[in-house]
Design a protein around this motif. Structure first.
Motif, mmCIF file in Angstrom:
data_model
loop_
_atom_site.group_PDB
_atom_site.id
_atom_site.type_symbol
_atom_site.label_atom_id
_atom_site.label_comp_id
_atom_site.label_asym_id
_atom_site.label_seq_id
_atom_site.Cartn_x
_atom_site.Cartn_y
_atom_site.Cartn_z
ATOM 1 N N LEU A 137 0.818 -1.208 0.000
ATOM 2 C CA LEU A 137 0.000 0.000 0.000
ATOM 3 C C LEU A 137 0.856 1.264 0.000
ATOM 4 N N ALA A 138 1.984 1.216 0.689
ATOM 5 C CA ALA A 138 2.837 2.395 0.791
ATOM 6 C C ALA A 138 3.484 2.760 -0.537
ATOM 7 N N VAL A 139 3.798 1.763 -1.347
ATOM 8 C CA VAL A 139 4.483 2.050 -2.615
ATOM 9 C C VAL A 139 3.542 2.022 -3.811
ATOM 10 N N GLY A 140 2.344 1.451 -3.649
ATOM 11 C CA GLY A 140 1.456 1.282 -4.792
ATOM 12 C C GLY A 140 0.479 2.409 -5.031
ATOM 13 N N ALA A 141 0.203 3.202 -4.003
ATOM 14 C CA ALA A 141 -0.787 4.276 -4.141
ATOM 15 C C ALA A 141 -0.154 5.561 -4.661
ATOM 16 N N LYS A 142 -0.958 6.377 -5.324
ATOM 17 C CA LYS A 142 -0.463 7.650 -5.846
ATOM 18 C C LYS A 142 -0.167 8.638 -4.724
ATOM 19 N N ASN A 143 -0.915 8.568 -3.639
ATOM 20 C CA ASN A 143 -0.722 9.457 -2.489
ATOM 21 C C ASN A 143 -0.835 8.637 -1.212
ATOM 22 N N VAL A 144 0.028 8.918 -0.258
ATOM 23 C CA VAL A 144 0.009 8.213 1.023
ATOM 24 C C VAL A 144 -0.215 9.210 2.157
ATOM 25 N N ILE A 145 -1.266 8.975 2.919
ATOM 26 C CA ILE A 145 -1.593 9.758 4.107
ATOM 27 C C ILE A 145 -1.364 8.877 5.333
ATOM 28 N N VAL A 146 -0.686 9.414 6.332
ATOM 29 C CA VAL A 146 -0.454 8.671 7.576
ATOM 30 C C VAL A 146 -1.175 9.364 8.720
ATOM 31 N N MET A 147 -1.890 8.574 9.513
ATOM 32 C CA MET A 147 -2.593 9.065 10.693
ATOM 33 C C MET A 147 -1.927 8.492 11.935
ATOM 34 N N LEU A 148 -1.584 9.362 12.892
ATOM 35 C CA LEU A 148 -0.941 8.885 14.108
ATOM 36 C C LEU A 148 -0.964 9.969 15.169
ATOM 37 N N ASP A 149 -0.747 9.583 16.423
ATOM 38 C CA ASP A 149 -0.555 10.563 17.485
ATOM 39 C C ASP A 149 0.779 11.258 17.260
ATOM 40 N N HIS A 150 0.875 12.515 17.620
ATOM 41 C CA HIS A 150 2.078 13.290 17.334
ATOM 42 C C HIS A 150 3.277 12.795 18.147
ATOM 43 N N THR A 151 3.010 12.285 19.342
ATOM 44 C CA THR A 151 4.086 11.767 20.195
ATOM 45 C C THR A 151 3.691 10.418 20.767
ATOM 46 N N THR A 152 4.668 9.724 21.332
ATOM 47 C CA THR A 152 4.408 8.470 22.029
ATOM 48 C C THR A 152 3.754 8.759 23.374
ATOM 49 N N ARG A 153 3.377 7.714 24.082
ATOM 50 C CA ARG A 153 2.731 7.900 25.388
ATOM 51 C C ARG A 153 3.644 8.601 26.380
ATOM 52 N N ASP A 154 4.958 8.443 26.219
ATOM 53 C CA ASP A 154 5.882 9.120 27.136
ATOM 54 C C ASP A 154 6.434 10.419 26.553
ATOM 55 N N GLY A 155 5.756 10.929 25.499
ATOM 56 C CA GLY A 155 6.080 12.248 24.981
ATOM 57 C C GLY A 155 7.200 12.320 23.976
ATOM 58 N N GLN A 156 7.677 11.182 23.478
ATOM 59 C CA GLN A 156 8.740 11.198 22.484
ATOM 60 C C GLN A 156 8.168 11.455 21.087
ATOM 61 N N PRO A 157 8.880 12.227 20.260
ATOM 62 C CA PRO A 157 8.366 12.557 18.927
ATOM 63 C C PRO A 157 8.226 11.323 18.042
ATOM 64 N N LYS A 158 7.230 11.364 17.178
ATOM 65 C CA LYS A 158 7.064 10.343 16.148
ATOM 66 C C LYS A 158 7.419 10.866 14.756
ATOM 67 N N LEU A 159 7.543 12.196 14.641
ATOM 68 C CA LEU A 159 7.957 12.811 13.387
ATOM 69 C C LEU A 159 9.433 13.155 13.521
ATOM 70 N N LEU A 160 10.276 12.398 12.821
ATOM 71 C CA LEU A 160 11.701 12.352 13.113
ATOM 72 C C LEU A 160 12.568 12.798 11.936
ATOM 73 N N ASN A 161 13.857 13.012 12.238
ATOM 74 C CA ASN A 161 14.833 13.215 11.175
ATOM 75 C C ASN A 161 15.055 11.926 10.400
ATOM 76 N N ALA A 162 15.050 10.805 11.110
ATOM 77 C CA ALA A 162 15.194 9.490 10.477
ATOM 78 C C ALA A 162 14.487 8.468 11.351
ATOM 79 N N CYS A 163 13.770 7.549 10.743
ATOM 80 C CA CYS A 163 13.073 6.515 11.497
ATOM 81 C C CYS A 163 14.083 5.590 12.172
ATOM 82 N N THR A 164 13.767 5.171 13.375
ATOM 83 C CA THR A 164 14.621 4.226 14.094
ATOM 84 C C THR A 164 14.057 2.818 14.062
ATOM 85 N N TYR A 165 12.807 2.663 13.671
ATOM 86 C CA TYR A 165 12.202 1.341 13.525
ATOM 87 C C TYR A 165 12.391 0.845 12.091
ATOM 88 N N PRO A 166 12.264 -0.464 11.870
ATOM 89 C CA PRO A 166 12.362 -0.996 10.500
ATOM 90 C C PRO A 166 11.343 -0.326 9.583
#
Length: 233
Positions: A137-166
């Motif tokens: 879905l991420a590579v096949g669609a013409k546009n990708v929208i992501v919905m998420l909380d802005h931070t984790t439960r302990d207040g850490q950012p989810k919008l990053l310079n580089a992802c740390t998860y796979p």
């Protein structure tokens, strides 16, 4: 910031639903994205696709409408629109991989300033991998929208310079809708389109690792008397 009320999941879904154009073919991913089906504008024809093989998916089913054989990606019983079709996974994934979707709306754990998306596993010791069709879905669609909380439960950012998860996809994200803001991802920067009323760009940046910019004053996200969100200049 203490006086600011974040958007809830339904309110985020309402904002996303209002942005979808007439005639769009849209996949709704697991979790928060499936809520979008309940808030589509009545004056637009938007064709919803579900990874499990439904084209022409409707809103959440209630009462006598419930059929547990007719479910969305979140396993919630849903209705079908007139003319809807149901196929097996091969055809469903062919639609996803073949570039036939105008929008893919996905949940996420992390989004990077270059549009990278991580949404299938975290680094928690008990994390369970749940890739499903997210990579397709991420590579096949013409546009990708992501919905998420802005931070984790302990207040850490989810919008990053580089992802740390796979990663799920590299450079795939176009827009991000959070409980605090609506952000366009382009040119290795998070461009702020709108923020909840009363929140400053400096306060939002403090909750965001990646750089935020606003070429013009961001729109305000305000709630009407029925707690419905809308944009205000």
């Amino acid at each position: 910031m203490s006086s600011i009320t974040s958007l809830n999941r339904a309110q985020i879904a309402k904002l996303v639903a209002q942005t979808l154009p007439d005639g769009a073919y849209v996949n709704l991913g697991i979790g928060m994205p499936t809520l979008v089906a309940d808030y589509l504008p009545e004056d637009r024809e938007i064709i919803l696709h579900s990874e499990n093989g439904i084209l022409g998916m409707g809103r959440t089913a209630i009462d006598h409408e419930i059929d547990y054989d007719i479910i969305n990606a979140s396993r919630t019983p849903i209705t079908l629109l007139d003319g809807a079709s149901i196929t097996e996974h091969t055809n469903s994934f062919a639609m996803m991989r073949g570039g036939h979707l105008d929008y893919s709306i996905l949940g996420g754990f992390q989004v990077a300033v270059n549009g990278d998306l991580a949404n299938w596993i975290t680094d928690a010791p008990d994390a369970i991998a749940a890739i499903g069709g997210a990579m397709d879905l991420a590579v096949g669609a013409k546009n990708v929208i992501v919905m998420l909380d802005h931070t984790t439960r302990d207040g850490q950012p989810k919008l990053l310079n580089a992802c740390t998860y796979p990663l799920t996809g590299i450079g795939v994200v176009d827009w991000v809708y959070t409980d605090l803001a609506v952000i366009e991802v382009k040119n290795n920067t998070f461009h702020v389109y709108a923020m909840i009323d009363g929140l400053s760009l400096e306060e939002l940046q403090a909750k965001t690792e990646g750089k935020l910019v606003a070429e013009s004053p961001p729109k305000k996200i305000v709630l009407d008397e029925n707690q419905q969100p809308y944009y205000k200049n």
